[in-house]
Design a protein around this motif. Sequence first.
Motif, PDB file in Angstrom:
ATOM      1  N   UNK A  68       0.882  -1.168   0.000  1.00  0.00           N
ATOM      2  CA  UNK A  68       0.000   0.000   0.000  1.00  0.00           C
ATOM      3  C   UNK A  68       0.914   1.210   0.000  1.00  0.00           C
ATOM      4  N   UNK A  69       0.992   1.882  -1.122  1.00  0.00           N
ATOM      5  CA  UNK A  69       1.971   2.948  -1.334  1.00  0.00           C
ATOM      6  C   UNK A  69       1.315   4.307  -1.163  1.00  0.00           C
ATOM      7  N   UNK A  70       1.845   5.091  -0.248  1.00  0.00           N
ATOM      8  CA  UNK A  70       1.319   6.426  -0.017  1.00  0.00           C
ATOM      9  C   UNK A  70       1.781   7.399  -1.092  1.00  0.00           C
ATOM     10  N   UNK A  71       0.834   8.013  -1.780  1.00  0.00           N
ATOM     11  CA  UNK A  71       1.124   9.112  -2.702  1.00  0.00           C
ATOM     12  C   UNK A  71       0.319  10.282  -2.145  1.00  0.00           C
ATOM     13  N   UNK A  72       0.888  10.914  -1.120  1.00  0.00           N
ATOM     14  CA  UNK A  72       0.083  11.790  -0.269  1.00  0.00           C
ATOM     15  C   UNK A  72       0.788  13.068   0.168  1.00  0.00           C
ATOM     16  N   UNK A  73       1.887  13.430  -0.503  1.00  0.00           N
ATOM     17  CA  UNK A  73       2.595  14.645  -0.118  1.00  0.00           C
ATOM     18  C   UNK A  73       3.134  14.617   1.293  1.00  0.00           C
ATOM     19  N   UNK A  74       3.262  13.410   1.867  1.00  0.00           N
ATOM     20  CA  UNK A  74       3.773  13.266   3.228  1.00  0.00           C
ATOM     21  C   UNK A  74       2.705  13.306   4.300  1.00  0.00           C
ATOM     22  N   UNK A  75       1.431  13.386   3.909  1.00  0.00           N
ATOM     23  CA  UNK A  75       0.348  13.563   4.882  1.00  0.00           C
ATOM     24  C   UNK A  75       0.367  12.525   5.992  1.00  0.00           C
ATOM     25  N   UNK A  76       0.511  11.257   5.642  1.00  0.00           N
ATOM     26  CA  UNK A  76       0.358  10.196   6.632  1.00  0.00           C
ATOM     27  C   UNK A  76       1.660   9.819   7.343  1.00  0.00           C
ATOM     28  N   UNK A  77       2.783  10.392   6.906  1.00  0.00           N
ATOM     29  CA  UNK A  77       4.055   9.927   7.467  1.00  0.00           C
ATOM     30  C   UNK A  77       5.014  11.027   7.900  1.00  0.00           C
ATOM     31  N   UNK A  78       4.724  12.265   7.539  1.00  0.00           N
ATOM     32  CA  UNK A  78       5.652  13.356   7.816  1.00  0.00           C
ATOM     33  C   UNK A  78       4.920  14.497   8.496  1.00  0.00           C
ATOM     34  N   UNK A  79       5.508  15.020   9.563  1.00  0.00           N
ATOM     35  CA  UNK A  79       4.944  16.202  10.231  1.00  0.00           C
ATOM     36  C   UNK A  79       5.448  17.436   9.492  1.00  0.00           C
ATOM     37  N   UNK A  80       4.508  18.184   8.942  1.00  0.00           N
ATOM     38  CA  UNK A  80       4.887  19.349   8.130  1.00  0.00           C
ATOM     39  C   UNK A  80       5.379  20.494   9.004  1.00  0.00           C
ATOM     40  N   UNK A  81       6.444  21.148   8.562  1.00  0.00           N
ATOM     41  CA  UNK A  81       6.896  22.391   9.203  1.00  0.00           C
ATOM     42  C   UNK A  81       6.064  23.544   8.679  1.00  0.00           C
ATOM     43  N   UNK A  82       5.773  24.481   9.544  1.00  0.00           N
ATOM     44  CA  UNK A  82       5.075  25.680   9.102  1.00  0.00           C
ATOM     45  C   UNK A  82       5.990  26.484   8.212  1.00  0.00           C
ATOM     46  N   UNK A  83       5.440  27.085   7.201  1.00  0.00           N
ATOM     47  CA  UNK A  83       6.259  27.916   6.315  1.00  0.00           C
ATOM     48  C   UNK A  83       6.854  29.071   7.088  1.00  0.00           C
ATOM     49  N   UNK A  84       8.133  29.296   6.841  1.00  0.00           N
ATOM     50  CA  UNK A  84       8.820  30.379   7.522  1.00  0.00           C
ATOM     51  C   UNK A  84       9.451  29.963   8.827  1.00  0.00           C
ATOM     52  N   UNK A  85       9.185  28.705   9.265  1.00  0.00           N
ATOM     53  CA  UNK A  85       9.772  28.242  10.531  1.00  0.00           C
ATOM     54  C   UNK A  85      11.116  27.589  10.284  1.00  0.00           C
TER      55      UNK A  85
END
Length: 252
Positions: free
Chosen positions: A235-252
């Motif tokens: 089951x391959x995630x093609x999700x922009x990192x949604x399910x596996x990566x905590x996004x940094x806020x822009x500018x942080x």
Amino acid sequence: MISQNSNRSAIVFGATGSVGTALARNLAEDGARLLLAGRSTERLRDLGDELDSPTVEVDSSRPDSFKEAFREASESIGPIHAVANCIGSVLLKPAHLTTDDDWAATMQVNAFSSFAILREAAAAMRSSGGSIVLFSSAAVRIGLPNHEAIAAAKGAVEGLVKSAAATYAARGIRVNAIAPGLVKSEMTRRIWESETSAAASEQMHALGRLGEPEDVAGMAAWLMDPANSWVTGQVIGVDGGLASVVARRRGS
């Protein structure tokens, strides 16, 4: 992608949806013989004319329509080497507001259609092998509010993929799934056309944008390619990192 000289045949279910159309165009460009299956008669006819491919109408509430589609495929494009089920729906409701009809429809469109298509595909490919691609969702892997019904339905698809991959591996049948994040499709238009909803969704995806149908279609074509014949049960995630990566806020 399916190479020009492979002369492969494929069925794309849900071909009139945004991802299904992108996948059909991708495969046709690479020389695959296609049967396009969908529910929207006019759009299906137009896509068939564009890609010079036969079409067949299917309805997820009628499992026999999938059997008819495989019968039509054997007559019009020959033995089937790859199948993708791009049929799906989105229901965003908390459990206490989800009616029995909502629940049944969500399971029918997403889980039951996947089982019916896999059943027919496995029977058709038992002697020659092939690739079956189903669709899950990032919502199965990460808890998202108001996704109870769709997450459960797509979770069923993931279980189906794992078991079927084990069952049919000895016959050379590969079974995989793609788990997208939020893709800008007709099905999700209500979400991404709202500036507020779109901005909030973009922040949830680590890469800072929503998916395009081509992002997902490219992975589906890759999984359907016989060159990638050592990939199954995934089951391959093609999700922009949604399910596996905590996004940094822009500018942080």
